[in-house]
Design an enzyme around this catalytic site. Structure first.
Site, PDB file in Angstrom:
ATOM      1  CB  CYS A   1      -0.903  -0.015   1.217  1.00 31.13           C
ATOM      2  SG  CYS A   1       0.009   0.147   2.771  1.00 31.13           S
TER       3      CYS A   1
ATOM      4  CB  ALA B   1       3.847  -0.521   2.343  1.00 31.01           C
TER       5      ALA B   1
ATOM      6  NE  ARG C   1      12.400  -2.035   1.373  1.00 29.84           N
ATOM      7  CZ  ARG C   1      12.878  -0.802   1.578  1.00 29.84           C
ATOM      8  NH1 ARG C   1      12.989  -0.302   2.763  1.00 29.84           N
ATOM      9  NH2 ARG C   1      13.246  -0.089   0.580  1.00 29.84           N
TER      10      ARG C   1
ATOM     11  CG  HIS D   1       7.953   4.559  -3.828  1.00 33.09           C
ATOM     12  ND1 HIS D   1       7.786   3.711  -4.890  1.00 33.09           N
ATOM     13  CD2 HIS D   1       8.193   3.760  -2.755  1.00 33.09           C
ATOM     14  CE1 HIS D   1       7.937   2.463  -4.492  1.00 33.09           C
ATOM     15  NE2 HIS D   1       8.181   2.469  -3.201  1.00 33.09           N
TER      16      HIS D   1
HETATM   17 FE1  CFM Z   1      12.911   0.220  -5.455  1.00 31.15          FE
HETATM   18 FE2  CFM Z   1      12.293  -2.091  -5.746  1.00 31.15          FE
HETATM   19 FE3  CFM Z   1      10.883  -0.452  -4.155  1.00 31.15          FE
HETATM   20 FE4  CFM Z   1      13.383  -1.233  -3.483  1.00 31.15          FE
HETATM   21 FE5  CFM Z   1      12.344  -3.216  -1.997  1.00 31.15          FE
HETATM   22 FE6  CFM Z   1      11.241  -4.014  -4.277  1.00 31.15          FE
HETATM   23 FE7  CFM Z   1       9.859  -2.431  -2.683  1.00 31.15          FE
HETATM   24 MO1  CFM Z   1      10.344  -4.880  -1.966  1.00 31.15          MO
HETATM   25  S1  CFM Z   1      14.253  -1.506  -5.381  1.00 31.15           S
HETATM   26  S2  CFM Z   1      12.422   0.673  -3.388  1.00 31.15           S
HETATM   27  S3  CFM Z   1      14.208  -2.140  -1.714  1.00 31.15           S
HETATM   28  S4  CFM Z   1      11.040  -0.514  -6.280  1.00 31.15           S
HETATM   29  S5  CFM Z   1      12.404  -5.097  -2.904  1.00 31.15           S
HETATM   30  S6  CFM Z   1      11.939  -4.052  -6.426  1.00 31.15           S
HETATM   31  S7  CFM Z   1       9.175  -4.072  -3.795  1.00 31.15           S
HETATM   32  S8  CFM Z   1      10.631  -2.953  -0.785  1.00 31.15           S
HETATM   33  S9  CFM Z   1       9.015  -0.507  -3.012  1.00 31.15           S
END
Ligand code: CFM
Length: 554
Positions: free
Chosen positions: A73, A76, A107, A207
């Site tokens: 989400c 997250a 993670r 993000h």
């Molecule tokens: Fe970038 Fe990723 Fe992500 Fe990531 Fe991650 Fe991920 Fe993620 Mo899991 S590199 S920041 S450290 S998009 S592994 S492939 S899904 S937490 S939001």
């Protein structure tokens, strides 16, 4: 391509036709027409035309209710992913306890508290307002204020961040007003995020919200120019399983000064000072490109895309840094480091390749690793049959050149776009237009990312927002030698007799970045694809074919 060496008896049930177009048709066949139409645009057979164009893929759209997806989400993405790895901010989850608990170190993001002078490290703590029915009914602002006060009294941090979960938005708590009030009262940096879980279609929205907040409240607060000749930031590296430590080791050997990492092994002081660096390296484009763009507009720091996953990619990325600074001293050092590090990597690769060569992988992760890890598999002589992102956007698949063509829908419009302009005093383009052109003529690309699809082979299947049903079908049809995804997929895939490597948390392993990381990954994948344990797996329907009627996929 010939099937890889076959000691896995479950491969007997491979369907005779793995033609990707037919596989796509079969994946869609089960769906009602409306769902099939939507998924058809998200399941794409990769084609690359001579001028490098790849097919359009629908992405960053809502998951169809009822499909069991892999996504997380918005909260997250904001708290768990971008801000979570910062050790010296007290990150308070305003919400029910589960949200805080499940985004707390799951993670495996690591940190080194000794690298901060004050030794502050709040990551071992899970801070939450633990909302109850009473707050849902009467409002949670009072409890939030108390939580901030309590955190301040106990830890005396230099900053506190507050993260909103779904109920906070639904009941209308004003976390920003609370943060402003407490900031004035306590005299430390306190800021909030409206990152309610339901905002946007995935963690990707979180993000963007995190990038905005950190830019607004932290970046630019400290103008001190630290020592160091080649000063860079590393963006989109979260120190999962110690990846950032390995990259830091390489920077140090090369004489490159790391001002800030967003946000693995990071501190708020480094973010505040990060606009003083001379180059931004973007590792995970999806999660952090916003900060890079804003820093470029406001302060004149250019960015380039790098990848430290894979030995060749690591060498290439180090060379890009040297190319940018364009000084013999650095170039020589980088070449010397690559020359010193590569023999061990090559020896490890040669040792495992007889067992990994020709094996086939599938990768369905996040918004960048499904691309980056294909490098490591290629080094092992393995082929990526199919890959996809959970929440990548079209630019992560097709390259940033498609940015002007991306339709902004209502879900994306919900996320604030900050209006950034050059800082009147501090804007300083780090290199001249002429120098930039000269470097570009030599092949260094600024502000560009080509996406995953141009790097994938013709006919491979690219699938956005893969769901559990499609996972099952892909595994049954292709019988890959390894499947890469996360904990939600792990045991379902392994029940098919296919090993699953978690690329989010790395299971219990890592680091996998840089040269030493590559060696770790080679050995791990060798162990997994060569293990004999999978041949002993017999699902009930394999032992008793009469049960398979319930498992038919037509
Ligand atoms: Fe970038 Fe990723 Fe992500 Fe990531 Fe991650 Fe991920 Fe993620 Mo899991 S590199 S920041 S450290 S998009 S592994 S492939 S899904 S937490 S939001």
């Amino acid at each position: 391509m010939a099937m890889a060496a076959d000691d896995n008896p479950t491969k007997e049930i491979i369907l005779d036709n793995q033609d990707p177009e037919k596989v796509k048709a079969r994946l869609l066949a089960k769906y009602p027409p409306k769902v099939a139409r939507k998924r058809a645009k998200q399941i794409v057979v990769n084609r690359i035309d001579p001028d490098g164009k790849v097919p359009v893929i629908s992405s960053n759209v809502r998951t169809v209710p009822g499909l069991i997806g892999q996504r997380g989400c918005c909260y997250a993405g904001c708290k768990g992913v971008v801000l979570g790895p910062t050790r010296d901010i007290v990150n308070i989850t305003h919400g029910p306890i589960g949200c805080g608990f499940y985004s707390w170190l799951t993670r495996r993001n690591q940190t080194d508290p000794d690298s901060s002078a004050d030794g502050h490290n709040f990551m071992p703590y899970c801070f939450s307002t633990d909302m109850q029915d009473e707050e849902i009914i009467f409002g949670g602002e009072k409890k939030l204020k108390q939580a901030i006060q309590e955190a301040y009294d106990n830890f005396k941090p230099k900053a506190i961040a507050v993260f909103s979960t779904c109920p906070v938005g639904l009941i209308g708590d004003d976390v920003h007003a609370v943060c402003r009030e407490m900031k004035t009262k306590l005299g430390i940096n306190i800021f909030g995020f409206s990152c309610e879980g339901y905002k946007g279609v995935s963690q990707s929205a979180g993000h963007h919200i995190a990038n905005n907040g950190i830019f607004k409240h932290v970046v630019g607060l400290d103008d001190t120019i630290k020592e160091g000749k080649y000063r860079i930031n590393l963006l989109g590296e979260y120190n999962i399983g110690g990846d950032a430590f390995e990259i830091e080791r390489l920077f140090e050997r090369c004489g490159v000064t790391l001002v800030a990492t967003y946000s693995g092994n990071s501190s708020i002081d480094a973010f505040a000072n990060s606009h003083t660096a001379d180059l931004n390296l973007i590792m995970c484009h999806r999660s952090i490109n916003y900060v890079a763009e804003m820093m470029q507009t406001k302060f004149g720091v250019p960015w380039i895309k790098v990848n430290f996953i894979g030995a060749a990619a690591t060498a290439k990325s180090l060379r890009k840094i040297a190319q940018y600074f364009d000084e013999k001293e650095l170039t020589d050092k980088v070449e010397a480091v690559i020359a010193a590090e590569m023999p061990a990597v090559e020896a490890a690769c040669t040792a495992v390749r007889p067992r990994t060569e020709g094996k086939r992988a599938m990768l369905f992760v996040g918004g960048s690793r499904a691309h980056h890890y294909q490098e490591l598999f290629a080094e092992l002589g393995m082929m990526t049959l199919s890959a996809g992102y959970e929440f990548g956007h079209r630019d992560d698949y097709e390259g940033r050149k498609v940015l002007p063509d991306i339709k902004v829908d209502a879900d994306s419009r919900n996320i604030e776009e900050l209006d950034i302009t050059p800082d009147p005093e501090r804007f300083n383009p780090r290199i001249s237009g002429a120098k930039k052109e000269e470097l570009e003529a030599k092949g260094l690309r600024f502000g560009e990312y080509n996406g995953m699809m141009p790097d994938m082979s013709e006919g491979s299947m690219v699938i956005d927002d893969l769901c559990q049903y499609e996972t099952d079908q892909l595994v049954k049809i292709f019988k890959p030698d390894i499947f890469c995804a996360g904990i939600k997929e792990k045991y379902a895939v392994q029940k098919h007799g296919i090993p699953l490597k978690q690329l989010h948390s790395y299971d219990y392993g890592g680091p996998y970045a840089g040269f030493k990381g590559a060696v770790n990954f080679y050995n791990e994948i060798d162990r997994m694809v060569s293990s004999r344990v999978w041949r002993y797996i017999r699902a009930p329907w394999q032992k008793h074919p009469e049960l398979s009627a319930t498992y038919a996929w037509e």
